[in-house]
Design a protein around this motif. Structure first.
Motif, PDB file in Angstrom:
ATOM      1  N   TYR A   1     -12.359  14.037  64.735  1.00 20.09           N
ATOM      2  CA  TYR A   1     -12.631  12.830  63.962  1.00 20.09           C
ATOM      3  C   TYR A   1     -13.827  13.041  63.047  1.00 20.09           C
ATOM      4  CZ  TYR A   1      -9.528  10.878  67.431  1.00 20.09           C
ATOM      5  OH  TYR A   1      -8.450  10.632  68.230  1.00 20.09           O
ATOM      6  N   THR A   2     -13.780  12.418  61.881  1.00 17.26           N
ATOM      7  CA  THR A   2     -14.881  12.538  60.931  1.00 17.26           C
ATOM      8  C   THR A   2     -15.635  11.230  60.746  1.00 17.26           C
ATOM      9  OG1 THR A   2     -13.379  12.080  59.096  1.00 17.26           O
ATOM     10  CG2 THR A   2     -13.738  14.399  59.671  1.00 17.26           C
ATOM     11  N   SER A   3     -15.091  10.116  61.230  1.00 18.58           N
ATOM     12  CA  SER A   3     -15.771   8.833  61.082  1.00 18.58           C
ATOM     13  C   SER A   3     -15.236   7.832  62.094  1.00 18.58           C
ATOM     14  CB  SER A   3     -15.595   8.281  59.668  1.00 18.58           C
ATOM     15  OG  SER A   3     -14.243   7.997  59.418  1.00 18.58           O
ATOM     16  N   ILE A   4     -15.971   6.722  62.219  1.00 17.80           N
ATOM     17  CA  ILE A   4     -15.575   5.625  63.104  1.00 17.80           C
ATOM     18  C   ILE A   4     -15.523   4.352  62.279  1.00 17.80           C
ATOM     19  CG2 ILE A   4     -16.266   4.172  65.054  1.00 17.80           C
ATOM     20  CD1 ILE A   4     -17.694   6.621  66.218  1.00 17.80           C
ATOM     21  N   ILE A   5     -14.466   3.583  62.445  1.00 11.25           N
ATOM     22  CA  ILE A   5     -14.345   2.256  61.849  1.00 11.25           C
ATOM     23  C   ILE A   5     -14.460   1.271  63.014  1.00 11.25           C
ATOM     24  CG2 ILE A   5     -12.918   0.702  60.470  1.00 11.25           C
ATOM     25  CD1 ILE A   5     -13.651   3.303  58.985  1.00 11.25           C
ATOM     26  N   GLY A   6     -15.469   0.393  62.973  1.00  9.37           N
ATOM     27  CA  GLY A   6     -15.731  -0.498  64.103  1.00  9.37           C
ATOM     28  C   GLY A   6     -15.451  -1.957  63.804  1.00  9.37           C
ATOM     29  N   PHE A   7     -14.968  -2.670  64.820  1.00  9.09           N
ATOM     30  CA  PHE A   7     -14.722  -4.105  64.759  1.00  9.09           C
ATOM     31  C   PHE A   7     -15.254  -4.705  66.059  1.00  9.09           C
ATOM     32  CE2 PHE A   7     -11.884  -3.899  61.183  1.00  9.09           C
ATOM     33  CZ  PHE A   7     -11.310  -2.651  61.280  1.00  9.09           C
ATOM     34  N   GLY A   8     -15.640  -5.980  66.040  1.00 11.17           N
ATOM     35  CA  GLY A   8     -16.038  -6.611  67.290  1.00 11.17           C
ATOM     36  C   GLY A   8     -17.140  -7.627  67.132  1.00 11.17           C
TER      37      GLY A   8
ATOM     38  N   GLY B   1     -17.636   6.357  57.782  1.00 10.64           N
ATOM     39  CA  GLY B   1     -17.439   5.316  58.775  1.00 10.64           C
ATOM     40  C   GLY B   1     -18.112   4.033  58.341  1.00 10.64           C
ATOM     41  N   VAL B   2     -17.676   2.944  58.910  1.00 10.57           N
ATOM     42  CA  VAL B   2     -18.257   1.632  58.608  1.00 10.57           C
ATOM     43  C   VAL B   2     -17.974   0.703  59.784  1.00 10.57           C
ATOM     44  CG1 VAL B   2     -16.236   0.770  57.373  1.00 10.57           C
ATOM     45  CG2 VAL B   2     -18.464  -0.155  56.823  1.00 10.57           C
ATOM     46  N   ASN B   3     -18.881  -0.233  59.998  1.00 11.71           N
ATOM     47  CA  ASN B   3     -18.773  -1.147  61.119  1.00 11.71           C
ATOM     48  C   ASN B   3     -18.680  -2.578  60.604  1.00 11.71           C
ATOM     49  OD1 ASN B   3     -18.908  -2.472  63.513  1.00 11.71           O
ATOM     50  ND2 ASN B   3     -20.807  -1.558  64.193  1.00 11.71           N
ATOM     51  N   TYR B   4     -17.604  -3.266  60.937  1.00 10.40           N
ATOM     52  CA  TYR B   4     -17.374  -4.638  60.497  1.00 10.40           C
ATOM     53  C   TYR B   4     -17.785  -5.663  61.560  1.00 10.40           C
ATOM     54  CZ  TYR B   4     -14.600  -2.227  57.003  1.00 10.40           C
ATOM     55  OH  TYR B   4     -14.201  -1.387  55.992  1.00 10.40           O
ATOM     56  N   ALA B   5     -18.204  -5.228  62.727  1.00 10.98           N
ATOM     57  CA  ALA B   5     -18.541  -6.131  63.824  1.00 10.98           C
ATOM     58  C   ALA B   5     -19.706  -7.042  63.465  1.00 10.98           C
ATOM     59  CB  ALA B   5     -18.891  -5.315  65.071  1.00 10.98           C
ATOM     60  N   VAL B   6     -19.677  -8.270  64.000  1.00 10.91           N
ATOM     61  CA  VAL B   6     -20.734  -9.257  63.759  1.00 10.91           C
ATOM     62  C   VAL B   6     -21.066  -9.944  65.085  1.00 10.91           C
ATOM     63  CG1 VAL B   6     -21.362 -11.373  62.535  1.00 10.91           C
ATOM     64  CG2 VAL B   6     -19.973  -9.663  61.397  1.00 10.91           C
ATOM     65  N   ILE B   7     -22.351 -10.054  65.360  1.00  6.33           N
ATOM     66  CA  ILE B   7     -22.799 -10.759  66.567  1.00  6.33           C
ATOM     67  C   ILE B   7     -22.216 -12.168  66.565  1.00  6.33           C
ATOM     68  CG2 ILE B   7     -24.816 -11.706  67.760  1.00  6.33           C
ATOM     69  CD1 ILE B   7     -26.412  -9.336  66.517  1.00  6.33           C
TER      70      ILE B   7
END
Length: 155
Positions: free
Chosen positions: A29-36, A107-113
Protein backbone atom coordinates in the motif's frame (compact mmCIF):
# COMPACT_ATOMS: atom_id res chain seq x y z
CA UNK A 1 -17.13 -14.99 34.59
CA UNK A 2 -18.55 -11.99 32.74
CA UNK A 3 -18.81 -12.22 28.99
CA UNK A 4 -17.09 -9.39 27.03
CA UNK A 5 -19.40 -6.99 25.25
CA UNK A 6 -20.03 -7.62 21.58
CA UNK A 7 -18.51 -4.24 20.62
CA UNK A 8 -15.31 -5.08 22.53
CA UNK A 9 -15.16 -8.48 20.84
CA UNK A 10 -15.67 -6.92 17.41
CA UNK A 11 -12.99 -4.29 18.16
CA UNK A 12 -10.55 -7.01 19.23
CA UNK A 13 -11.25 -9.05 16.08
CA UNK A 14 -10.68 -5.99 13.86
CA UNK A 15 -7.40 -5.17 15.62
CA UNK A 16 -6.23 -8.77 15.30
CA UNK A 17 -7.15 -8.81 11.60
CA UNK A 18 -5.32 -5.52 10.98
CA UNK A 19 -2.23 -6.74 12.81
CA UNK A 20 -2.22 -10.06 10.94
CA UNK A 21 -2.81 -8.40 7.57
CA UNK A 22 -0.08 -5.84 8.20
CA UNK A 23 2.44 -8.66 8.52
CA UNK A 24 1.72 -9.60 4.92
CA UNK A 25 0.70 -6.22 3.51
CA UNK A 26 3.85 -4.16 4.16
CA UNK A 27 4.98 -2.67 0.87
CA UNK A 28 1.65 -3.31 -0.89
CA UNK A 29 0.00 0.00 0.00
CA UNK A 30 1.13 3.54 -0.72
CA UNK A 31 -1.55 5.52 1.13
CA UNK A 32 -4.51 5.35 3.52
CA UNK A 33 -7.93 6.90 2.95
CA UNK A 34 -9.68 7.32 6.32
CA UNK A 35 -13.31 7.78 7.35
CA UNK A 36 -14.91 7.87 10.80
CA UNK A 37 -15.20 9.84 14.00
CA UNK A 38 -12.94 10.80 16.92
CA UNK A 39 -11.06 7.50 16.74
CA UNK A 40 -9.69 8.55 13.33
CA UNK A 41 -9.96 12.38 13.05
CA UNK A 42 -6.44 13.76 12.57
CA UNK A 43 -7.54 17.41 12.57
CA UNK A 44 -10.64 18.05 10.45
CA UNK A 45 -12.81 19.33 13.29
CA UNK A 46 -10.14 21.97 13.93
CA UNK A 47 -11.27 23.70 10.73
CA UNK A 48 -14.99 22.94 11.06
CA UNK A 49 -15.39 24.05 14.70
CA UNK A 50 -12.22 25.80 15.96
CA UNK A 51 -13.74 26.89 19.29
CA UNK A 52 -13.49 23.40 20.79
CA UNK A 53 -10.83 22.39 23.30
CA UNK A 54 -9.12 19.75 21.13
CA UNK A 55 -6.78 22.43 19.85
CA UNK A 56 -5.21 23.31 23.20
CA UNK A 57 -2.99 21.40 25.64
CA UNK A 58 -3.03 18.64 26.82
CA UNK A 59 -4.31 17.35 23.45
CA UNK A 60 -1.40 16.14 21.34
CA UNK A 61 1.35 16.80 23.85
CA UNK A 62 2.46 13.21 24.52
CA UNK A 63 3.60 12.36 20.99
CA UNK A 64 3.34 15.48 18.84
CA UNK A 65 4.27 17.93 21.65
CA UNK A 66 1.59 20.36 20.45
CA UNK A 67 -2.19 20.26 19.89
CA UNK A 68 -3.07 18.59 16.59
CA UNK A 69 -6.85 18.54 16.57
CA UNK A 70 -6.89 14.87 17.54
CA UNK A 71 -9.18 13.86 20.42
CA UNK A 72 -6.16 12.40 22.17
CA UNK A 73 -2.98 13.50 23.91
CA UNK A 74 -1.03 11.28 21.51
CA UNK A 75 -1.62 9.13 18.46
CA UNK A 76 -4.84 7.55 17.18
CA UNK A 77 -5.58 4.10 15.76
CA UNK A 78 -5.05 5.41 12.22
CA UNK A 79 -1.56 6.63 13.20
CA UNK A 80 -0.61 3.16 14.45
CA UNK A 81 -2.01 1.54 11.30
CA UNK A 82 0.05 3.93 9.13
CA UNK A 83 3.15 3.26 11.21
CA UNK A 84 2.71 -0.52 10.99
CA UNK A 85 2.39 -0.28 7.19
CA UNK A 86 5.44 2.03 7.09
CA UNK A 87 3.36 4.88 5.66
CA UNK A 88 3.35 8.56 6.71
CA UNK A 89 0.70 9.82 9.12
CA UNK A 90 -2.55 10.48 7.27
CA UNK A 91 -3.24 14.22 6.86
CA UNK A 92 -6.72 15.64 7.48
CA UNK A 93 -8.94 16.58 4.53
CA UNK A 94 -8.92 20.23 5.69
CA UNK A 95 -5.50 21.86 6.00
CA UNK A 96 -4.58 24.64 8.45
CA UNK A 97 -5.85 27.28 6.02
CA UNK A 98 -9.26 25.58 5.76
CA UNK A 99 -8.71 24.42 2.17
CA UNK A 100 -9.66 20.92 1.15
CA UNK A 101 -6.94 18.44 0.28
CA UNK A 102 -7.77 17.06 -3.15
CA UNK A 103 -4.56 15.10 -3.78
CA UNK A 104 -5.09 11.47 -2.73
CA UNK A 105 -1.60 10.15 -3.49
CA UNK A 106 -0.21 10.56 0.03
CA UNK A 107 -3.51 9.56 1.63
CA UNK A 108 -6.20 11.71 3.20
CA UNK A 109 -8.44 11.45 6.23
CA UNK A 110 -12.10 12.51 6.06
CA UNK A 111 -12.96 11.53 9.66
CA UNK A 112 -14.46 14.19 11.97
CA UNK A 113 -14.82 14.10 15.75
CA UNK A 114 -18.49 13.56 16.58
CA UNK A 115 -19.40 12.26 13.12
CA UNK A 116 -22.44 10.02 12.87
CA UNK A 117 -23.43 7.17 10.60
CA UNK A 118 -26.84 8.72 9.92
CA UNK A 119 -27.48 12.21 8.53
CA UNK A 120 -28.38 14.89 11.07
CA UNK A 121 -31.85 15.31 9.48
CA UNK A 122 -32.66 11.66 10.22
CA UNK A 123 -31.33 11.93 13.78
CA UNK A 124 -33.24 15.17 14.48
CA UNK A 125 -36.47 13.54 13.23
CA UNK A 126 -36.15 11.00 16.03
CA UNK A 127 -35.15 13.61 18.62
CA UNK A 128 -31.35 13.24 18.61
CA UNK A 129 -29.45 16.53 18.33
CA UNK A 130 -25.70 16.51 17.70
CA UNK A 131 -24.38 19.89 18.81
CA UNK A 132 -20.74 19.05 18.01
CA UNK A 133 -20.96 18.60 14.25
CA UNK A 134 -23.41 17.78 11.47
CA UNK A 135 -20.92 15.60 9.59
CA UNK A 136 -22.16 12.10 8.77
CA UNK A 137 -20.69 9.22 6.81
CA UNK A 138 -22.61 10.53 3.77
CA UNK A 139 -20.87 13.92 4.06
CA UNK A 140 -17.46 12.23 4.32
CA UNK A 141 -18.21 10.12 1.25
CA UNK A 142 -19.23 13.30 -0.63
CA UNK A 143 -15.87 14.87 0.23
CA UNK A 144 -14.15 11.71 -1.02
CA UNK A 145 -16.21 11.84 -4.23
CA UNK A 146 -15.16 15.49 -4.76
CA UNK A 147 -11.52 14.47 -4.30
CA UNK A 148 -11.79 11.64 -6.82
CA UNK A 149 -13.53 13.88 -9.37
CA UNK A 150 -10.87 16.57 -8.90
CA UNK A 151 -8.12 13.99 -9.47
CA UNK A 152 -9.83 12.52 -12.54
CA UNK A 153 -10.49 15.91 -14.13
CA UNK A 154 -6.92 17.05 -13.34
CA UNK A 155 -7.85 20.01 -11.13
Amino acid sequence: MARPSSSFTLFFIILQLLWTCSLYANGCYTSIIGFGDSLFDTGNLKQLNPQLGFFYPPYGETFFHKPTGRASNGRLIIDFIAESLKLPFVPPFFDDNGSQKMELGQGVNYAVIGATALDSSILEAIGVHNKLTNVSSRVQLEWFKQSICANVSGK
